[in-house]
Design an enzyme around this catalytic site. Sequence first.
Site, PDB file in Angstrom:
ATOM      1  CG  HIS A  84      -2.012  -1.005   1.171  1.00 38.35           C
ATOM      2  ND1 HIS A  84      -2.831  -1.196   0.088  1.00 38.35           N
ATOM      3  CD2 HIS A  84      -2.403  -1.913   2.107  1.00 38.35           C
ATOM      4  CE1 HIS A  84      -3.678  -2.167   0.349  1.00 38.35           C
ATOM      5  NE2 HIS A  84      -3.434  -2.629   1.563  1.00 38.35           N
ATOM      6  CG  ASP A 139      -5.168 -10.075   3.279  1.00 40.78           C
ATOM      7  OD1 ASP A 139      -4.827 -10.568   2.193  1.00 40.78           O
ATOM      8  OD2 ASP A 139      -4.910  -8.892   3.581  1.00 40.78           O
ATOM      9  CG  HIS A 172      -6.708  -5.272   1.666  1.00 41.94           C
ATOM     10  ND1 HIS A 172      -6.195  -6.213   2.538  1.00 41.94           N
ATOM     11  CD2 HIS A 172      -7.849  -4.804   2.232  1.00 41.94           C
ATOM     12  CE1 HIS A 172      -6.999  -6.308   3.590  1.00 41.94           C
ATOM     13  NE2 HIS A 172      -8.003  -5.460   3.432  1.00 41.94           N
TER      14      HIS A 172
END
Length: 344
Positions: free
Chosen positions: A122, A248, A163
Amino acid sequence: MQFGYSEVCLAHDPGSRHPETPDRLRAIRERLKKKHGVEYVEADPCDLDRMAAVHDREYLESVREFCADGGGSWDPDTTAVEETWDAVRHSTGLACWAVDEALEGATGRETPFSIGRPPGHHAVYDDAMGFCFVNNAAVAAQYALDTDEYDVDRVAIVDWDVHHGNGTQDIFYDREDVYFVSIHEQGLYPGTGAIDETGEDAGAGTTMNVPMPAGTDDGEYLAAVEGPIVRALTDFDPDLLLISAGFDAHRHDPISRIRLSTEAYALMADRLRTLAADVDAALAFILEGGYGLDVLADSVAIVHETFDGREPIEPDSDCGENAKSALADVAEAHGYELELESED
């Protein structure tokens, strides 16, 4: 597999209520105690100059000073302590170690997997976010391209964290020498990663986003890998394939709604290993997210087992209509048609 690891990465502790805890690495190590052929290697920490090849230098210096002053909350999700900067340097150094091992010929049971933290995908060019301060995979990819002895012209990064890897996309969005793929849950943090985000300028067409609907399972993720992802990266023909390996998307992870089993990670690792062999690319893994400690540890362990000779078990399910439509849209955004069989 060889696992890059450093005790220094445990010192980055954002607090007992934060999901990105040092216990993530402890859980992985405890699980791997039961596995054959596990080797741990500690690497040299990364210096600021190498990080600055993909990050703004003033930003990096501000992170270093922030940590030296005791840290705190950089943003609501991203927290540092005094020791965080050293952990960042070691985490990024481990990612570069994985590149060294891969490009020097480590394959099969010697395939490198960097398990540093904090994670990185990120972190954008000039800012931290989403638990990440420095983009480990991006630094490692640029290191491979910049090191003359390796003669690397093209790097591919596949990010299977649940993500979107917005930071990696941001850094390489206008680059033709790095192909970035992110398969992630549609609409989840940070809200980026739409299908039509495909790169710009010289990098037009070298970003592939595969946003999957909540509830997507093993067969549908495998269809994404075997379909648009393998097609795109075969055409790109990288010299190095890096896996931004977050875990995840597991059905028992506490912060996502994708429904992968532990076995799915063995299957994806197997397919991407085959892809790397087919295009004669070196292969390395770099840890990203994964916040259910047991399933994180189990999933890393099953990737190791895959490289230690275990045959993955094929999924019972095929690609459902919602995922089939999403994958067809991904293929269309990149200029080709994709044929997938629906479930009966």
